[in-house]
Design an enzyme around this catalytic site. Structure first.
Site, PDB file in Angstrom:
ATOM      1  N   ASN A   1       0.815  -1.039  -0.047  1.00  0.00           N
ATOM      2  CA  ASN A   1       0.012   0.040  -0.264  1.00  0.00           C
ATOM      3  C   ASN A   1       0.830   1.258   0.115  1.00  0.00           C
ATOM      4  O   ASN A   1       1.570   1.760   1.035  1.00  0.00           O
ATOM      5  CB  ASN A   1      -0.724  -0.073   1.172  1.00  0.00           C
ATOM      6  CG  ASN A   1      -1.619   1.123   1.429  1.00  0.00           C
ATOM      7  OD1 ASN A   1      -1.766   1.995   0.613  1.00  0.00           O
ATOM      8  ND2 ASN A   1      -2.167   1.416   2.656  1.00  0.00           N
TER       9      ASN A   1
ATOM     10  N   LYS B   1       0.295   4.282  -0.302  1.00  0.00           N
ATOM     11  CA  LYS B   1      -0.428   5.248   0.179  1.00  0.00           C
ATOM     12  C   LYS B   1      -0.244   6.640  -0.876  1.00  0.00           C
ATOM     13  O   LYS B   1       0.029   6.239  -1.959  1.00  0.00           O
ATOM     14  CB  LYS B   1       0.018   5.727   1.731  1.00  0.00           C
ATOM     15  CG  LYS B   1      -0.111   4.445   2.598  1.00  0.00           C
ATOM     16  CD  LYS B   1      -0.104   4.733   4.003  1.00  0.00           C
ATOM     17  CE  LYS B   1      -0.159   3.452   4.754  1.00  0.00           C
ATOM     18  NZ  LYS B   1      -0.138   3.404   6.120  1.00  0.00           N
TER      19      LYS B   1
ATOM     20  N   HIS C   1      -9.512   1.576   4.686  1.00  0.00           N
ATOM     21  CA  HIS C   1      -8.244   1.947   5.350  1.00  0.00           C
ATOM     22  C   HIS C   1      -8.544   2.854   6.587  1.00  0.00           C
ATOM     23  O   HIS C   1      -9.516   3.689   6.323  1.00  0.00           O
ATOM     24  CB  HIS C   1      -7.355   2.424   4.363  1.00  0.00           C
ATOM     25  CG  HIS C   1      -6.130   2.094   5.050  1.00  0.00           C
ATOM     26  ND1 HIS C   1      -5.394   3.319   5.742  1.00  0.00           N
ATOM     27  CD2 HIS C   1      -4.832   1.350   4.988  1.00  0.00           C
ATOM     28  CE1 HIS C   1      -4.319   2.969   6.283  1.00  0.00           C
ATOM     29  NE2 HIS C   1      -3.774   1.711   5.697  1.00  0.00           N
TER      30      HIS C   1
ATOM     31  N   GLU D   1      -7.023   5.227   7.583  1.00  0.00           N
ATOM     32  CA  GLU D   1      -6.881   6.546   7.269  1.00  0.00           C
ATOM     33  C   GLU D   1      -7.915   7.156   6.326  1.00  0.00           C
ATOM     34  O   GLU D   1      -8.083   8.372   6.611  1.00  0.00           O
ATOM     35  CB  GLU D   1      -5.544   6.812   6.470  1.00  0.00           C
ATOM     36  CG  GLU D   1      -4.296   6.594   7.234  1.00  0.00           C
ATOM     37  CD  GLU D   1      -3.054   5.832   6.520  1.00  0.00           C
ATOM     38  OE1 GLU D   1      -2.850   5.819   5.282  1.00  0.00           O
ATOM     39  OE2 GLU D   1      -2.168   5.374   7.235  1.00  0.00           O
TER      40      GLU D   1
ATOM     41  N   GLU E   1      -5.703  -4.426  10.503  1.00  0.00           N
ATOM     42  CA  GLU E   1      -4.638  -3.369  10.666  1.00  0.00           C
ATOM     43  C   GLU E   1      -4.741  -2.836  12.113  1.00  0.00           C
ATOM     44  O   GLU E   1      -5.761  -1.635  12.039  1.00  0.00           O
ATOM     45  CB  GLU E   1      -4.645  -2.380   9.528  1.00  0.00           C
ATOM     46  CG  GLU E   1      -4.494  -3.047   8.322  1.00  0.00           C
ATOM     47  CD  GLU E   1      -3.669  -2.234   7.247  1.00  0.00           C
ATOM     48  OE1 GLU E   1      -2.667  -2.292   6.616  1.00  0.00           O
ATOM     49  OE2 GLU E   1      -4.458  -1.060   7.061  1.00  0.00           O
TER      50      GLU E   1
ATOM     51  N   GLY F   1       2.295   2.449  10.818  1.00  0.00           N
ATOM     52  CA  GLY F   1       3.460   3.570  10.629  1.00  0.00           C
ATOM     53  C   GLY F   1       4.060   3.978  11.855  1.00  0.00           C
ATOM     54  O   GLY F   1       4.753   4.991  12.015  1.00  0.00           O
TER      55      GLY F   1
ATOM     56  N   SER G   1       3.231  -1.631  10.447  1.00  0.00           N
ATOM     57  CA  SER G   1       4.600  -1.803  10.778  1.00  0.00           C
ATOM     58  C   SER G   1       5.336  -3.305  10.516  1.00  0.00           C
ATOM     59  O   SER G   1       6.143  -3.742  10.946  1.00  0.00           O
ATOM     60  CB  SER G   1       5.077  -1.507  12.196  1.00  0.00           C
ATOM     61  OG  SER G   1       4.582  -0.140  12.305  1.00  0.00           O
TER      62      SER G   1
HETATM   63  P1  PGA Z   1       2.691   0.475   7.781  1.00  0.00           P
HETATM   64  O1  PGA Z   1       1.176   0.893   7.130  1.00  0.00           O
HETATM   65  O2  PGA Z   1       3.255  -0.789   6.964  1.00  0.00           O
HETATM   66  O3  PGA Z   1       3.437   1.763   7.039  1.00  0.00           O
HETATM   67  O4  PGA Z   1       2.551   0.550   9.161  1.00  0.00           O
HETATM   68  C1  PGA Z   1       0.378  -0.319   6.779  1.00  0.00           C
HETATM   69  C2  PGA Z   1      -0.847   0.170   6.023  1.00  0.00           C
HETATM   70  O5  PGA Z   1      -1.209   1.080   6.705  1.00  0.00           O
HETATM   71  O6  PGA Z   1      -1.443  -0.567   5.307  1.00  0.00           O
END
Ligand code: PGA
Length: 252
Positions: free
Chosen positions: A9, A11, A97, A99, A169, A175, A215
């Protein structure tokens, strides 16, 4: 047998030329590797879909958008509809997601529409769910995740569920460098599979791919992926470099 999947992903990262280069690197690495035991998908910005599609072998590297609209066409300035995504040759879309839910106020009802429109356009859906730190600390995380699945997915029939991948998630792990332990992740994955079994029966539960995200990196992927209900990962930060992404792809 359900599929193992590692999905990137990206982003809101990379320009089109940078994204094309990254996609080419991933495609070449996948083509060169003989021992890949999972499907590989990259989730790229809308602007990149057509250009990336042109440089990958879609049979080896799946292509996902990171969102789609909750309408099919019309006066929705700035939105991108599921049929438009499908027309680029992409075969997946990431929906729900945290976000999108958090920063853009996507509700379970909107996500239900998006899921339906994506499936109707022939896209497979990577549907994200997960709790906040506060919800985990309050001990209500299973209820939160259960509601997210019930409100946006459980109107689907068993046949449609074959085109759904679920990604767990935990928001507190995205992140932040703070990964859920493999036991914490396994507990939730088993809970989700149990919900699927209740709703759809053992076969659908057994056939549904459930990814972990938050992460995830080459160093912790082997331990996570060794758990019986963790079928791969949805990878943010570590998917932005071909090396680290491939380090996760080869973790099985
Ligand atoms: P990350 O994000 O691996 O940077 O923690 C995962 C995601 O939001 O899909």
């Amino acid at each position: 047998m359900r599929k193992k999947i590692v999905a990137g992903n990206w982003k809101m990262n990379t320009t089109v030329p940078e994204g094309v280069e990254l996609a080419q690197q991933v495609n070449a690495a996948v083509a060169a590797a003989s021992d890949i035991k999972c499907d590989v998908i990259i989730g790229v910005p809308f602007t990149h879909l057509t250009a990336v599609k042109a440089v990958i072998d879609i049979d080896k590297v799946g292509l996902a958008a990171q969102n789609c609209a909750d309408h099919t066409s019309g006066a929705y300035t700035g939105e991108v509809a599921a049929p438009m995504v499908a027309s680029t040759g992409a075969n997946y879309v990431i929906l729900g997601h945290s976000e999108r839910r958090g920063y853009y106020n996507e509700t379970p009802a909107m996500l239900k529409e998006k899921v339906d429109l994506a499936l109707a356009s022939g896209l497979k859906v990577i549907f994200c769910c997960g709790e906040s730190l506060d919800e985990r600390e309050q001990g209500i995380f299973k209820q939160v995740i259960g509601d997210e699945l019930r409100e946006s997915l459980f109107h689907l029939d068993a046949q449609q569920m074959a085109n759904i991948v679920i990604a767990y998630e935990p928001i507190w792990a995205i992140g932040t460098g703070k990964t859920a332990t493999s036991d914490q992740a396994q507990e939730v994955h088993a809970f989700i599979r149990g919900m699927l079994a209740q709703q759809y029966g053992a076969q659908v539960a057994d056939d549904t791919t459930i990814l972990y995200g938050g992460s995830c990196k080459p160093s912790n992927a082997p331990e996570l992926f060794a758990k019986p209900d963790i079928d791969g990962g949805l990878i943010g930060g570590a998917s932005l470099k071909a090396d680290s992404f491939m380090g996760i792809v080869t973790a099985f």
